[in-house]
Design an enzyme around this catalytic site. Sequence first.
Site, short mmCIF file in Angstrom:
data_model
loop_
_atom_site.label_atom_id
_atom_site.label_comp_id
_atom_site.label_asym_id
_atom_site.label_seq_id
_atom_site.Cartn_x
_atom_site.Cartn_y
_atom_site.Cartn_z
N ARG A 128 -35.69 5.10 -32.16
CA ARG A 128 -37.15 4.99 -32.30
C ARG A 128 -37.82 6.35 -32.20
NH1 ARG A 128 -40.00 0.39 -30.71
NH2 ARG A 128 -41.42 1.55 -29.38
N GLU A 148 -45.85 2.47 -14.23
CA GLU A 148 -45.10 1.38 -14.87
C GLU A 148 -43.72 1.23 -14.23
OE1 GLU A 148 -46.33 1.80 -19.17
OE2 GLU A 148 -44.30 1.04 -19.42
N TYR A 181 -37.90 -6.03 -30.92
CA TYR A 181 -38.62 -4.91 -30.29
C TYR A 181 -39.65 -4.38 -31.29
CZ TYR A 181 -38.76 -0.61 -27.35
OH TYR A 181 -39.12 0.43 -26.53
N ARG A 194 -37.04 16.45 -34.23
CA ARG A 194 -37.45 17.32 -35.33
C ARG A 194 -37.32 18.80 -34.96
NH1 ARG A 194 -42.92 15.45 -33.82
NH2 ARG A 194 -42.87 13.57 -35.07
N ARG A 251 -43.26 5.83 -16.08
CA ARG A 251 -44.30 6.71 -16.59
C ARG A 251 -45.62 6.46 -15.89
NH1 ARG A 251 -43.70 4.29 -22.80
NH2 ARG A 251 -44.02 2.14 -22.24
N ASP A 269 -43.23 -3.07 -32.75
CA ASP A 269 -44.47 -2.39 -32.40
C ASP A 269 -45.62 -3.14 -33.06
OD1 ASP A 269 -43.76 -0.41 -30.65
OD2 ASP A 269 -43.23 1.03 -32.22
N ARG A 315 -36.87 -7.70 -20.44
CA ARG A 315 -37.28 -6.80 -19.36
C ARG A 315 -38.75 -7.03 -19.11
NH1 ARG A 315 -34.21 -4.75 -15.75
NH2 ARG A 315 -35.14 -2.67 -15.62
P1 FAD Z 1 -48.03 -10.76 -27.18
O1 FAD Z 1 -49.02 -9.67 -27.15
O2 FAD Z 1 -47.02 -10.86 -26.08
O3 FAD Z 1 -48.83 -12.13 -27.29
C1 FAD Z 1 -48.23 -13.40 -27.06
C2 FAD Z 1 -49.30 -14.24 -26.37
O4 FAD Z 1 -48.84 -15.58 -26.27
C3 FAD Z 1 -49.58 -13.76 -24.94
O5 FAD Z 1 -50.95 -13.54 -24.76
C4 FAD Z 1 -49.06 -14.91 -24.09
O6 FAD Z 1 -49.80 -15.08 -22.89
C5 FAD Z 1 -49.24 -16.10 -25.03
N1 FAD Z 1 -48.36 -17.22 -24.71
C6 FAD Z 1 -47.03 -17.18 -24.53
N2 FAD Z 1 -46.56 -18.41 -24.21
C7 FAD Z 1 -47.63 -19.24 -24.20
C8 FAD Z 1 -47.79 -20.62 -23.92
N3 FAD Z 1 -46.77 -21.39 -23.56
N4 FAD Z 1 -49.04 -21.16 -24.00
C9 FAD Z 1 -50.10 -20.39 -24.33
N5 FAD Z 1 -50.01 -19.06 -24.59
C10 FAD Z 1 -48.79 -18.50 -24.53
N6 FAD Z 1 -46.70 -1.20 -29.75
C11 FAD Z 1 -47.19 -0.15 -30.45
O7 FAD Z 1 -47.34 -0.24 -31.67
N7 FAD Z 1 -47.54 1.02 -29.83
C12 FAD Z 1 -47.40 1.19 -28.49
O8 FAD Z 1 -47.72 2.27 -27.96
C13 FAD Z 1 -46.88 0.10 -27.72
N8 FAD Z 1 -46.73 0.22 -26.39
C14 FAD Z 1 -46.25 -0.84 -25.67
C15 FAD Z 1 -46.12 -0.68 -24.30
C16 FAD Z 1 -45.64 -1.74 -23.53
C17 FAD Z 1 -45.48 -1.57 -22.05
C18 FAD Z 1 -45.28 -2.97 -24.17
C19 FAD Z 1 -44.77 -4.12 -23.35
C20 FAD Z 1 -45.42 -3.12 -25.53
C21 FAD Z 1 -45.90 -2.05 -26.30
N9 FAD Z 1 -46.06 -2.16 -27.68
C22 FAD Z 1 -46.54 -1.10 -28.40
C23 FAD Z 1 -45.69 -3.41 -28.41
C24 FAD Z 1 -46.89 -4.35 -28.56
O9 FAD Z 1 -47.37 -4.75 -27.31
C25 FAD Z 1 -46.44 -5.59 -29.35
O10 FAD Z 1 -45.85 -5.26 -30.57
C26 FAD Z 1 -47.58 -6.58 -29.66
O11 FAD Z 1 -48.62 -6.54 -28.75
C27 FAD Z 1 -46.97 -7.96 -29.70
O12 FAD Z 1 -47.93 -8.92 -30.10
P2 FAD Z 1 -47.51 -10.45 -30.06
O13 FAD Z 1 -48.71 -11.23 -30.49
O14 FAD Z 1 -46.23 -10.68 -30.74
O15 FAD Z 1 -47.16 -10.75 -28.51
N1 UDP Z 2 -36.68 7.32 -23.79
C1 UDP Z 2 -36.04 8.22 -22.96
N2 UDP Z 2 -36.77 9.19 -22.36
C2 UDP Z 2 -38.11 9.31 -22.53
C3 UDP Z 2 -38.76 8.39 -23.39
C4 UDP Z 2 -38.01 7.40 -24.00
O1 UDP Z 2 -34.83 8.12 -22.76
O2 UDP Z 2 -38.73 10.21 -21.94
C5 UDP Z 2 -35.86 6.25 -24.42
C6 UDP Z 2 -35.79 4.99 -23.55
O3 UDP Z 2 -34.52 4.41 -23.73
C7 UDP Z 2 -36.85 4.12 -24.15
C8 UDP Z 2 -36.70 4.45 -25.64
O4 UDP Z 2 -36.41 5.85 -25.66
O5 UDP Z 2 -36.66 2.76 -23.86
C9 UDP Z 2 -37.91 4.15 -26.49
O6 UDP Z 2 -39.02 4.86 -25.99
P1 UDP Z 2 -40.51 4.42 -26.29
O7 UDP Z 2 -41.41 5.45 -25.72
O8 UDP Z 2 -40.60 4.14 -27.74
O9 UDP Z 2 -40.59 3.08 -25.45
P2 UDP Z 2 -41.77 2.01 -25.21
O10 UDP Z 2 -43.08 2.74 -25.35
O11 UDP Z 2 -41.56 0.92 -26.22
O12 UDP Z 2 -41.51 1.56 -23.82
#
Ligand code: FAD
Ligand code: UDP
Length: 367
Positions: A171, A299, A347, A175, A279, A349, A248
């Site tokens: 991911r 986190e 996984y 570069r 982080r 985004d 996780r």
């Molecule tokens: P979710 O946002 O999980 O929505 C699912 C919804 O369904 C939730 O609100 C949940 O409560 C609801 N639900 C589940 N079961 C039920 C039930 N039984 N009844 C009623 N409601 C229910 N993506 C990026 O592009 N850039 C980023 O920088 C980035 N950072 C992230 C950082 C973290 C820590 C995490 C965890 C994810 C990150 N992502 C990022 C990924 C991003 O969050 C997801 O791709 C996106 O939000 C997923 O949308 P979704 O609708 O599939 O799921």
């Molecule tokens: N990662 C790492 N060191 C860092 C940042 C990321 O080893 O400083 C690795 C780690 O395994 C992580 C993966 O790269 O799960 C993807 O990172 P990203 O920042 O995309 O994770 P997310 O924002 O989805 O948690």
Amino acid sequence: MKYDYLIVGSGLFGSVIARELTQAGKSVKVIEKRSHIGGNVYCEDIEGINVHKYGAHIFHTNDVEVWEYVNKFVEFNRYTNSPVALSKGQMYNLPFNMNTFNKLWGVVTPDQALAKIDEQRSELRGKKPTNLEEQAISLVGRDIFETLIKEYTEKQWGRNCRDLPAFIIKRLPVRFTYDNNYFNDKFQGIPVGGYNPLIEALLEGIEYETEVDYFDEKNKWDSLARKVIYTGAVDRYFNYVHGKLDYRSLNFEHDILDSTNFQGNAVVNYIDKEYAFTRIIEHKHFEFGVQEKTVITKEYPKEFEEGDEYYYPVNDTVNNRIYSKYKKMAEQESKVLFGGRLAEYKYFDMHQVVRSALNTANKELGK
Ligand code: FAD
Ligand code: UDP
């Protein structure tokens, strides 16, 4: 039937598909078990700062259609993600680029950096990487693996790097330029005012209810709609008949500080395992905030336990094998569509979730 579609979950997948189906004249109802809409992109206003309550969310994509789509609903700022990483008392730039290589090895030119990496990846003797550790060494060599990857990854995933799939580390860009942009994508930014205006605009005029768990009254909800669109965890839907999938989870610790600038960057990664968190996010920097206070979030990764939120699917071989059985079952459900990070166990985004929701809507609408 009261509705054409019942949508379970108001995250990005649920909200985008709700908008598309409504736009096409379908009647839609969204239910959400949390106390708010938006799923993991939800933000809370604390001290005038949009706090990303479920972790830092930076929108980035190469998909013009997806970028134009989200820009129809909100304006995006020019934020570019450039995290830094603290490892054994030293700060390094991410992703792995000439600044990182210079700091670690003192090399100055791309050729020197490449020579160093080539020398280190020779330990693999040309073997095709089969796990995260080998993939990391093949991409950037052992020094970077030990300094910036191993401990962070093992905290994040709770597993040895040799037991994790290679794709996780792919991911991150590698570069040979002095460029700290974390993403290679053409488009990037944060919605002005945070993500709530995006979700609110997507769900405008659409009936929704929060604090409703679909499974508490599944039969009632099923009887109200012609079709269900389910965005929750796929194994939960099928009552874990093929066993539980691993996810996780995370604990977020939010603090309001009497400081205008705590860490000078939105994202600082803490690599060393002596820190239980991976982080610290300082939210004001996503929107170039100048508030008098600041809000930071630590986190803490953890294995999913009953009652936790699902955040990351663990797409290793064992779990993917189990998922493929659920996928087969999902394909046989004629009245239910499964979509999003939890229901597709991917996984994803945000941009990939928007793309998947648009594709599902188009297919459903026969477009
Ligand atoms: P979710 O946002 O999980 O929505 C699912 C919804 O369904 C939730 O609100 C949940 O409560 C609801 N639900 C589940 N079961 C039920 C039930 N039984 N009844 C009623 N409601 C229910 N993506 C990026 O592009 N850039 C980023 O920088 C980035 N950072 C992230 C950082 C973290 C820590 C995490 C965890 C994810 C990150 N992502 C990022 C990924 C991003 O969050 C997801 O791709 C996106 O939000 C997923 O949308 P979704 O609708 O599939 O799921
Ligand atoms: N990662 C790492 N060191 C860092 C940042 C990321 O080893 O400083 C690795 C780690 O395994 C992580 C993966 O790269 O799960 C993807 O990172 P990203 O920042 O995309 O994770 P997310 O924002 O989805 O948690």
